[in-house]
Design an enzyme around this catalytic site. Structure first.
Site, PDB file in Angstrom:
ATOM      1  N   ASP A  11      20.060  13.222   9.277  1.00 21.94           N
ATOM      2  CA  ASP A  11      20.836  13.468  10.491  1.00 21.94           C
ATOM      3  C   ASP A  11      20.579  12.312  11.447  1.00 21.94           C
ATOM      4  O   ASP A  11      19.423  12.044  11.810  1.00 21.94           O
ATOM      5  CB  ASP A  11      20.397  14.777  11.163  1.00 21.94           C
ATOM      6  CG  ASP A  11      20.849  16.001  10.382  1.00 21.94           C
ATOM      7  OD1 ASP A  11      21.809  15.893   9.609  1.00 21.94           O
ATOM      8  OD2 ASP A  11      20.230  17.074  10.546  1.00 21.94           O
ATOM      9  N   ASP A 130      29.695  24.351   8.784  1.00 20.37           N
ATOM     10  CA  ASP A 130      28.553  24.919   9.507  1.00 20.37           C
ATOM     11  C   ASP A 130      28.881  26.366   9.836  1.00 20.37           C
ATOM     12  O   ASP A 130      29.901  26.632  10.480  1.00 20.37           O
ATOM     13  CB  ASP A 130      28.296  24.141  10.810  1.00 20.37           C
ATOM     14  CG  ASP A 130      27.946  22.684  10.558  1.00 20.37           C
ATOM     15  OD1 ASP A 130      27.396  22.386   9.480  1.00 20.37           O
ATOM     16  OD2 ASP A 130      28.225  21.842  11.440  1.00 20.37           O
TER      17      ASP A 130
END
Length: 252
Positions: A11, A130
């Site tokens: 990330d 997500d």
């Protein structure tokens, strides 16, 4: 027998790898290209880079990342974050990435999935999803780096994504992200049952048993791993040897 994959996830926020819990409280974990090269040497099957604030902040820093990574990393890698146009995808693939991951733009403009898969091939198009649990087998899809609920049920959305031509789903449980409590088996099972394309499970890896469980119990095709690799608790090699000892077909 299908070979299962181990994929370190990087990330990226402002050019650095970060890790948080449920998408917040981010801590620095290093330089993205150096970490990717390190995981390449360890035997990772692929790498995923996600620029986690790109869609929210409307930044496009990832083309430079694709180019730098191509110089040092020799396994397939995926780049996502802030990708909203065919031209973005073309540029990132041209710079060396093997796949792109789209999330926010896929929800806001589903035709992007269809158009891009026709132009570049479905194998290049990963749709990141997500999801957060709501009630009674309903997990809601979120966009903008987990900031915006969409009202979409995850199983309906992944089925639509497959129909539109996506080659793979990158499924993150927002409830489990960074907690190290294990992957969300129920969520992952619901999604792998809803589609015929590969599903990468993400969110919650805290030990090697968690990797085994989401593959064996939820039929995940690959596991995305961050914290336990970034902070040196386990190596990719250790993870692969453990999964092989558990009867899982893995490339060592």
């Amino acid at each position: 027998m299908i070979t299962k994959r181990i994929i370190p996830c990087l990330d990226v926020n402002k050019g650095r790898v970060v890790k948080g819990v449920s998408f917040i409280n981010l801590k620095d974990a290093g330089d993205p290209v150096e970490l990717a090269a390190y995981y390449d040497k360890q035997g990772a099957d692929e790498i995923v880079f996600l620029d986690i604030t790109a869609s929210h902040e409307k930044r496009k820093t990832i083309i430079e990342l694709a180019s730098k990574t191509a110089e040092k990393v020799f396994i397939p890698y995926t780049i996502g974050g802030g990708i909203s146009e065919i031209e973005d995808i073309r540029e990132i693939l041209k710079k060396g990435a093997d796949k792109v991951s789209i999330n926010t733009a896929a929800v806001e403009n589903p035709s992007l999935i269809e158009k891009s898969s026709k132009i570049f091939g479905s194998q290049c198009i990963v749709v990141a999803v997500d999801a957060k649990y709501r009630e009674n087998d309903f997990w809601e899809v979120y966009i903008h780096g987990g900031r915006t609920p969409t009202g979409k049920n995850v199983t309906d959305w992944v089925a639509e994504v497959e129909q539109l031509g996506a080659g793979e789903i990158l499924l993150t449980s927002m409830d489990r992200d960074g907690t190290k409590d294990g992957y969300d088996i129920e969520l992952t099972s619901a999604v792998t049952s809803a589609v015929n394309i590969p599903v990468i499970a993400s969110g919650g890896a805290g030990n090697l048993e968690h990797l085994r469980d989401v593959i064996k119990l939820a039929n995940a095709d690959a596991v995305l791993v961050a914290s336990i690799f970034h902070y040196g608790e386990y190596t990719v090699r250790q993870a692969k040897e453990f999964l092989k000892s558990e009867g899982i077909n893995i490339r060592i």
